[in-house]
Design an enzyme around this catalytic site. Structure first.
Site, mmCIF file in Angstrom:
data_model
loop_
_atom_site.group_PDB
_atom_site.id
_atom_site.type_symbol
_atom_site.label_atom_id
_atom_site.label_comp_id
_atom_site.label_asym_id
_atom_site.label_seq_id
_atom_site.Cartn_x
_atom_site.Cartn_y
_atom_site.Cartn_z
ATOM 1 N N GLU A 1 -4.148 12.665 5.980
ATOM 2 C CA GLU A 1 -5.150 11.750 6.511
ATOM 3 C C GLU A 1 -5.486 12.136 7.944
ATOM 4 O O GLU A 1 -4.568 12.423 8.724
ATOM 5 C CB GLU A 1 -4.624 10.305 6.459
ATOM 6 C CG GLU A 1 -4.405 9.822 5.023
ATOM 7 C CD GLU A 1 -3.950 8.361 4.943
ATOM 8 O OE1 GLU A 1 -3.803 7.718 6.000
ATOM 9 O OE2 GLU A 1 -3.745 7.870 3.824
ATOM 10 N N ASP B 1 9.106 -0.298 -13.240
ATOM 11 C CA ASP B 1 9.827 -0.418 -11.982
ATOM 12 C C ASP B 1 11.312 -0.403 -12.316
ATOM 13 O O ASP B 1 11.839 -1.376 -12.865
ATOM 14 C CB ASP B 1 9.460 -1.714 -11.252
ATOM 15 C CG ASP B 1 10.026 -1.765 -9.832
ATOM 16 O OD1 ASP B 1 11.129 -1.216 -9.619
ATOM 17 O OD2 ASP B 1 9.376 -2.357 -8.947
ATOM 18 N N CYS C 1 -3.557 2.357 -3.715
ATOM 19 C CA CYS C 1 -3.727 1.850 -2.352
ATOM 20 C C CYS C 1 -2.365 1.711 -1.681
ATOM 21 O O CYS C 1 -2.214 0.933 -0.736
ATOM 22 C CB CYS C 1 -4.445 0.504 -2.373
ATOM 23 S SG CYS C 1 -6.125 0.564 -3.018
ATOM 24 N N ALA C 2 -1.372 2.461 -2.172
ATOM 25 C CA ALA C 2 -0.003 2.348 -1.659
ATOM 26 C C ALA C 2 0.261 3.390 -0.583
ATOM 27 O O ALA C 2 0.141 3.109 0.612
ATOM 28 C CB ALA C 2 1.000 2.478 -2.800
ATOM 29 N N ASP D 1 -7.218 4.727 -1.631
ATOM 30 C CA ASP D 1 -7.320 4.306 -0.239
ATOM 31 C C ASP D 1 -6.383 5.112 0.653
ATOM 32 O O ASP D 1 -6.462 5.031 1.870
ATOM 33 C CB ASP D 1 -6.974 2.811 -0.124
ATOM 34 C CG ASP D 1 -7.156 2.267 1.282
ATOM 35 O OD1 ASP D 1 -8.233 2.493 1.875
ATOM 36 O OD2 ASP D 1 -6.219 1.615 1.788
ATOM 37 N N ARG E 1 6.152 -6.485 -3.343
ATOM 38 C CA ARG E 1 5.361 -7.609 -2.841
ATOM 39 C C ARG E 1 3.878 -7.463 -3.164
ATOM 40 O O ARG E 1 3.239 -8.392 -3.648
ATOM 41 C CB ARG E 1 5.573 -7.751 -1.333
ATOM 42 C CG ARG E 1 6.967 -8.208 -0.939
ATOM 43 C CD ARG E 1 7.076 -8.277 0.576
ATOM 44 N NE ARG E 1 8.340 -8.803 1.038
ATOM 45 C CZ ARG E 1 9.419 -8.069 1.266
ATOM 46 N NH1 ARG E 1 9.356 -6.757 1.072
ATOM 47 N NH2 ARG E 1 10.537 -8.616 1.682
ATOM 48 N N GLY F 1 -6.472 -0.683 3.429
ATOM 49 C CA GLY F 1 -5.757 -1.749 2.736
ATOM 50 C C GLY F 1 -5.329 -2.896 3.626
ATOM 51 O O GLY F 1 -5.391 -4.061 3.226
ATOM 52 N N ALA F 2 -4.886 -2.606 4.830
ATOM 53 C CA ALA F 2 -4.417 -3.656 5.736
ATOM 54 C C ALA F 2 -5.433 -3.975 6.820
ATOM 55 O O ALA F 2 -5.110 -4.688 7.780
ATOM 56 C CB ALA F 2 -3.099 -3.235 6.386
ATOM 57 N N HIS G 1 -8.063 4.416 4.166
ATOM 58 C CA HIS G 1 -6.831 3.660 4.420
ATOM 59 C C HIS G 1 -7.154 2.292 5.019
ATOM 60 O O HIS G 1 -6.674 1.925 6.098
ATOM 61 C CB HIS G 1 -5.906 4.439 5.352
ATOM 62 C CG HIS G 1 -4.455 4.099 5.156
ATOM 63 N ND1 HIS G 1 -3.458 5.018 5.279
ATOM 64 C CD2 HIS G 1 -3.822 2.926 4.838
ATOM 65 C CE1 HIS G 1 -2.284 4.446 5.053
ATOM 66 N NE2 HIS G 1 -2.490 3.169 4.791
#
Length: 528
Positions: A259, A169, A228-229, A254, A149, A280-281, A278
Site C-alpha cells: 500500500e 475459524d 477488508c481485513a 480495501d 469482532r 475500512g476505519a 484502505h
C-alpha cells in the site's frame, strides 16, 4: 511521561493525554535511525499500520512502557520482542469495528451490483443499463473466514438480509457459531466451496499470509470475494488471474499486500473488481473512538492499572480490579522475600490463593509474584515479561486456589523451590490494604514488609535476641520493628526485624559467630 505518536490519530486522544499532564510528541513518517532516535526516551509509543515496531525499536527504547496500536491489526508490531523487553502491546479493537463491518457490507453490495463501474460510465456519458446484471444477496450463502469482532458484525448484518452463513475459524466452537445463526465448517476449502460470497476477517500472520491462493479460489467458482481485513491474506496475482478467466464473478478489496496499491497492479486490469484505498476505519466516529481507546490504555499503563486490550500482558476485568489491586503488590513482595531467603537456582514457583481472593481472576497477581521472585536475581523483569522469563529459564509455575483460609479473609502464599529445598512466604491484607507477612517457612509472624529487613533463625534460648540487638546497636543500625516466633519451646525460632539501614557484613559475621544463631538473611524491599 513522554508519548511519541508516529502515525496520525484523532486529536481527541492526544488531548486526553495532554490533559493528564503528559508530553505528547508527534513525529509522523519517521523511520530507520530517525525513529530510533525519536523513541529513545519515550515512555509510550502510539502507532497505526504505518510504523514498523521491530525488535530494534524495542532495543532503542529503554524507557518504553506501552505500544498502543490505534486500530485492530498488530502485524506491524513485534509482540515477541515487546514481551522480551517488558513492553505492553495493546490495540483498540472496538473503536472501528462498526465502521469496518459497514464498509465490508458496502463493498459486498458494490461488487454484487457493479455500483462503482456503472457510476463511472454514467459520469462518462454512457447509459450502460444493459451491461450490468447484478446478483442479490438474499438467499445466497455467505462464507465468513474468521469470526472475530468484525466478522461477527458482518455476519449479523448480512444474516438479517436473508443470507445463509457458513464459518471457517479454527479458534471457535460450534456453539459460538450457532449464536450467529451460522454453521461451522472444519476446513477453508469447504467454506469456499459452499459460499456464493466470501468475506475475510483474519489477522495477517505467518499462517494466514497467502492462505487464499489459486487452489482455494478455484473452490469459489462463480462467487465473489471481499477482503477488508489485511493485505497479504489473499494472493493478489492468483486473484487477478481468477477474475480474468472467469473463475470468480467479482472481488472487492480495501487492503493490499503493498500500500498504496501500485499503478501496475494486475488487479486494476479487470472491470469486475472494486478497490478502495484502505477506508475500512475511515469514519470520523471510528477515528475518534480508536484514538480515545488507545489513549485510555496508555494512561492505564502509566497508572499501573489493567490495560484492557493488552495482547501480551496479564489483565483483569475493570470492575474486578479494585478487589484485586491490593494483592498485586502483596504478591510481588512475597515473591521478593521468598527469593531472597532461598539459596540456589530457583526451578519452580508456586502461588496459592486462599479465601476471598481465590474467587477472583488472579492472572495479574501471579505475574506480579513472578516479578517479585525474579527481581532479586537481577533479571530485568516486570509483570509483562515475568511469565516469559519463567518459561525461558525452565522455571515451573503452578497456581492453586482454595476458598477456605485459616484465620484470614484472604491469603497469598508464594513458594520457591531450588530442587532440594523450598521457601514459603505468606501474606495478607489488614484493614483493607495494609500488607503483612504472616508466615515465613511455617513460622507465624506479623511483619510489615518494607525497606530493609533482617530474618534470623536461631535456637530458642535466652539472650539471643539481646545479642542481636547489641550487635545491631554496636554497628549503629536502628531497629524499627521486630517480631519473634517459634514452633516449639526450646526448638528453633525465627525473628523478623525492620531496620533503618542495611546491616554491614562484619555485623552479619559477628552474629553468625554465635553458635545459637543458625542463619541470618538480609531482605531488601526498597523500590527499584
Amino acid at each position: 511521561m513522554k508519548v511519541l505518536v508516529t502515525d496520525p490519530v484523532a486529536d481527541a486522544g492526544l488531548e486526553l493525554l495532554r490533559e493528564a499532564g503528559h508530553e505528547v510528541v508527534t513525529a509522523y513518517d519517521v523511520e530507520g535511525d530517525a525513529l530510533l532516535a525519536a523513541v529513545a526516551d519515550a515512555n509510550a509509543l502510539i502507532v497505526r499500520s504505518g510504523t514498523d515496531v521491530s525488535e530494534t525499536v524495542f532495543e532503542a527504547a529503554e524507557a518504553l512502557v506501552i505500544v498502543g496500536r490505534a486500530g485492530i491489526g498488530v502485524d506491524n508490531i513485534d509482540i515477541e520482542a515487546a514481551t522480551d523487553h517488558g513492553v505492553i502491546v495493546a490495540n483498540a479493537p472496538e473503536g472501528n469495528v462498526r465502521a469496518a463491518a459497514e464498509h465490508t457490507v458496502a463493498m459486498t453490495f458494490a461488487v454484487a451490483r457493479s455500483i462503482p463501474q456503472a457510476h463511472a460510465r454514467l459520469l462518462g456519458g454512457e447509459w450502460a443499463k444493459s451491461d450490468y446484471l447484478g446478483a442479490e444477496v438474499n438467499g445466497k450463502t455467505l462464507g465468513v473466514v474468521g469470526l472475530g469482532r468484525v466478522g461477527q458484525e458482518v455476519a449479523r448484518r448480512l444474516d438479517s438480509l436473508g443470507m445463509d452463513l457458513v464459518v471457517y475459524d479454527p479458534y471457535i466452537n460450534e456453539e459460538r457459531a450457532r449464536q450467529f445463526n451460522a454453521e461451522l465448517v472444519d476446513d477453508l476449502e469447504d467454506c469456499l466451496e459452499r459460499a456464493d460470497f466470501v468475506t475475510v476477517h483474519t489477522p495477517l500472520t505467518p499462517s494466514t499470509e497467502g492462505m487464499i491462493g489459486a487452489e482455494e479460489l478455484a473452490h469459489l467458482d462463480g462467487g465473489y470475494l471481499v477482503n477488508c481485513a489485511r493485505g497479504g491474506i489473499v494472493d493478489e496475482d492468483a486473484l487477478a488471474a481468477a477474475l480474468g478467466d472467469g473463475t470468480l464473478a467479482g472481488a472487492a478489496l480495501d487492503v493490499f499486500a503493498e500500500e498504496p496499491l501500485p499503478a501496475d497492479s494486475p488487479l486494476l486490469e479487470h472491470d469486475n473488481v472494486v478497490v478502495t484505498p484502505h477506508l475500512g476505519a475511515s469514519t470520523e466516529a471510528a477515528q475518534e473512538n480508536v484514538a480515545l481507546d488507545t489513549a485510555r490504555q496508555v494512561l492505564a499503563a502509566f497508572d499501573d492499572e489493567p490495560v484492557m486490550n493488552a495482547l501480551n500482558a496479564p489483565s483483569v476485568d475493570e470492575s474486578a480490579f479494585p478487589r484485586v489491586r491490593p494483592y498485586i503488590g502483596l504478591a510481588e513482595t512475597a515473591g521478593k522475600v521468598a527469593a531472597q531467603l532461598l539459596d540456589g537456582r530457583i526451578n519452580a514457583v508456586e502461588v496459592r490463593y486462599e479465601g476471598e481472593i481465590a474467587e477472583e481472576n488472579v492472572e495479574l497477581v501471579t505475574a506480579s509474584a513472578l516479578k517479585g521472585v525474579f527481581l532479586p536475581l537481577e533479571w530485568q523483569v516486570n509483570a509483562v515479561s515475568a511469565p516469559r522469563i519463567a518459561d525461558e529459564r525452565g522455571v515451573e509455575v503452578t497456581e492453586s486456589k482454595s476458598r477456605q483460609a485459616e484465620d484470614f479473609q484472604s491469603l497469598v502464599t508464594v513458594t520457591v523451590h531450588n530442587g532440594e529445598e523450598s521457601m514459603s512466604v505468606c501474606g495478607t491484607l489488614f484493614a483493607g490494604e495494609d500488607p503483612r507477612i504472616v508466615r515465613i517457612d511455617g513460622f507465624r509472624v506479623d511483619a510489615i514488609p518494607s525497606g530493609q529487613m533482617l530474618v534470623a533463625r536461631n535456637e530458642d534460648r535466652p539472650g539471643v535476641i539481646g545479642l542481636i540487638g547489641t550487635v545491631l546497636g554496636d554497628h549503629d543500625v536502628n531497629i524499627a520493628g521486630m517480631f519473634n516466633a517459634r514452633q516449639t519451646r526450646g526448638g528453633e525460632a525465627l525473628t523478623v526485624y525492620n531496620l533503618d539501614q542495611p546491616l554491614p557484613e562484619d555485623a552479619v559475621a559477628k552474629l553468625l559467630d554465635d553458635e545459637r544463631i543458625i542463619e541470618v538473611r538480609q531482605i531488601t524491599l526498597d523500590d527499584d
